[in-house]
Design an enzyme around this catalytic site. Structure first.
Site, PDB file in Angstrom:
ATOM      1  CB  SER A  50      10.986   0.303  -1.960  1.00  0.00           C
ATOM      2  OG  SER A  50      11.309   0.827  -3.223  1.00  0.00           O
ATOM      3  CE  LYS A  95      11.822   3.928  -2.485  1.00  0.00           C
ATOM      4  NZ  LYS A  95      10.898   3.690  -3.608  1.00  0.00           N
ATOM      5  CE1 TYR A 115      15.456   5.947  -3.146  1.00  0.00           C
ATOM      6  CE2 TYR A 115      16.575   5.614  -5.240  1.00  0.00           C
ATOM      7  CZ  TYR A 115      15.473   5.435  -4.428  1.00  0.00           C
ATOM      8  OH  TYR A 115      14.385   4.737  -4.903  1.00  0.00           O
TER       9      TYR A 115
END
Length: 317
Positions: A73, A76, A201
């Site tokens: 993450s 991100k 992603y």
């Protein structure tokens, strides 16, 4: 910033960082490595490493800093910046909101309950999937290539690569992320094919870094988008401002408020145990401690950052 830098903080860091790492490592048994992505379960549960880098590129390291780990993450933050560079604020914030959720990072609850059905922010999974769809490139391969080139530039490391074993592990077990993506597609948030977007992603989440890479990337954010070592602007200042605000409000999952209280620095964690932290105008910090607390943050890593912030009065608040 209300406080002055301790003139001897660099010397104190050199003198004491090792002992603080040992103290914080004692917190690791309270956590567990992530197992929902099977490949992450191979990480060493009791390890902890940190790299702190200053504007000249001088680095202090302590603990296990040689291991490589995937961004997860943490990526991100940078895909958000990349989407802003490619499309601007109006387009990006038509797809994601600007608010913390109070829900788990992989929850789909508010997508159904709260109009207009867009993810609350770009740092939860649903938001990051929407952001991944906005990375420039007319094929998933070109989007991945563009993202990887951007990460390499920010880290000043042309050898950064995607860990294919972690990518496959994520892709094979991503039932909830697929559900989120199809929900977003149904809500009109995603324009491209779900599998194409998820490939982008999973790819940026699977980029492999060291603590030093993480500190180097953090340094660019600490200096508002300018790489102070190369004396080169890499990111518009406004987009760093947006990213840092999200890091404060949403960067540590549902523990972001607690982290702001106890550490008071912009940070972003990942389920591989990494934490990217910045001391604005001073340092970039990369931490890895794979054992996670129940909120999904490194148990030992958070403890170490709390210690450092307290010792040097680093909190922005």
């Amino acid at each position: 910033m209300r406080h002055q830098q301790h003139p001897d903080s660099w010397q104190q860091l050199q003198a004491h960082l090792g002992e603080w790492v040992i103290q914080s490592k004692a917190q690791a048994p309270k956590g567990h490595v992530a197992t929902y992505i099977p490949e992450l379960a191979n990480a060493s549960e009791d390890s902890l490493g940190i790299c702190i880098m200053d504007r000249l590129g001088a680095a202090i390291t302590a603990g296990e800093t040689d291991c490589l780990f995937t961004l997860q993450s943490i990526s991100k933050v940078f895909t958000l910046i990349l989407a802003l560079i490619d499309h601007g604020e109006a387009v990006v914030f038509s797809k994601v909101g600007m608010e913390p959720t109070g829900d788990d990072f992989n929850s789909m609850l508010k997508l159904e309950l709260v109009e207009p059905g867009i993810p609350f922010n770009p740092l939860i999974n649903a938001g990051a999937i929407a952001i991944s769809s906005l990375i420039g490139g007319d094929t998933p391969e070109k989007q991945i290539e563009r993202a990887l080139a951007f990460f390499r530039d920010i880290a000043d490391n042309p050898s950064l690569a995607i860990n294919q074993a972690v990518f496959k592990s994520e892709s094979d077990t991503a039932h909830r992320n697929r559900s989120l993506a199809y929900f977003l597609k149904d809500n009109g948030v995603l324009d491209s094919e779900v599998d194409d977007i998820l490939r982008v992603y999973f790819s940026h989440c699977s980029i492999e870094v060291s603590c030093k890479d993480l500190a180097r990337m953090a340094l660019v954010l600490a200096f508002d988008g300018v790489d102070p070592i190369r004396n080169k602007r890499l990111i518009p200042r406004r987009y760093v401002q947006i990213a840092k605000t999200f890091m404060i409000t949403c960067g540590m999952y549902n523990a972001s408020g607690e982290f702001a209280m106890n550490v008071g620095l912009p940070a972003k964690s990942g389920v591989s145990g990494g934490i990217l932290t910045i001391v604005p105008g001073r340092y970039g910090i990369g931490v890895v401690g794979p054992a996670l607390n129940r909120k999904g943050n490194s148990t030992a890593g958070v403890h170490l950052l709390e210690t450092l912030s307290r010792e040097f009065d680093w909190s922005l608040f």
